[in-house]
Design a protein around this motif. Structure first.
Motif: not given
Length: 123
Positions: A56-58, A76-79, A89-93
């Motif tokens: 959840x962090x940005x 951050x979606x998952x780490x 870390x899987x992150x969304x744009x």
């Protein structure tokens, strides 16, 4: 059986491509974090880091790969731990960054130099 969010950990809606380059994550406060890019898609990016990130962090992300550069917000979606010293870390744009790009092409943060000496080819 059908793939569902509860049975399929990979929920990407666009195809990912392998990309090997360095990236830097800038938190709202604190020092920047260095990461290695594992893959990227139109809506997300996979990063390898030496420290875990909170879900959840940005961050503001910057990366450069040859003549290409990308600067955008990510969430951050998952780490998950990969080994005792590496995290993935899987992150969304950030969709608001992407919407701004579509609304105003002159504000694109993804850029390709206009120099004729830089040639790009599709694999």
């Amino acid at each position: 059986p059908a793939r569902t969010p509860t049975t399929d950990p990979d929920r990407r809606t666009t195809a990912r491509s392998t990309l090997v380059c360095k990236a830097v994550l800038y938190p709202d406060s604190g020092p920047p974090l260095r990461a290695a890019v594992a893959n990227i898609s139109l809506t997300g990016i996979g990063l390898r880091l030496s420290t875990p990130l909170m879900t959840g962090s940005r961050y503001r992300l910057t990366l450069e790969a040859g003549p290409l550069s990308l600067r955008c917000a990510v969430r951050v979606i998952r780490c998950t731990p990969q080994d005792p010293r590496t995290w993935h870390a899987g992150c969304s744009l950030d969709p608001s960054d992407l919407a701004a790009h579509r609304a105003s092409p002159s504000k694109l943060k993804f850029s390709i130099p206009r120099s004729p000496t830089h040639m790009l080819s599709v694999r």
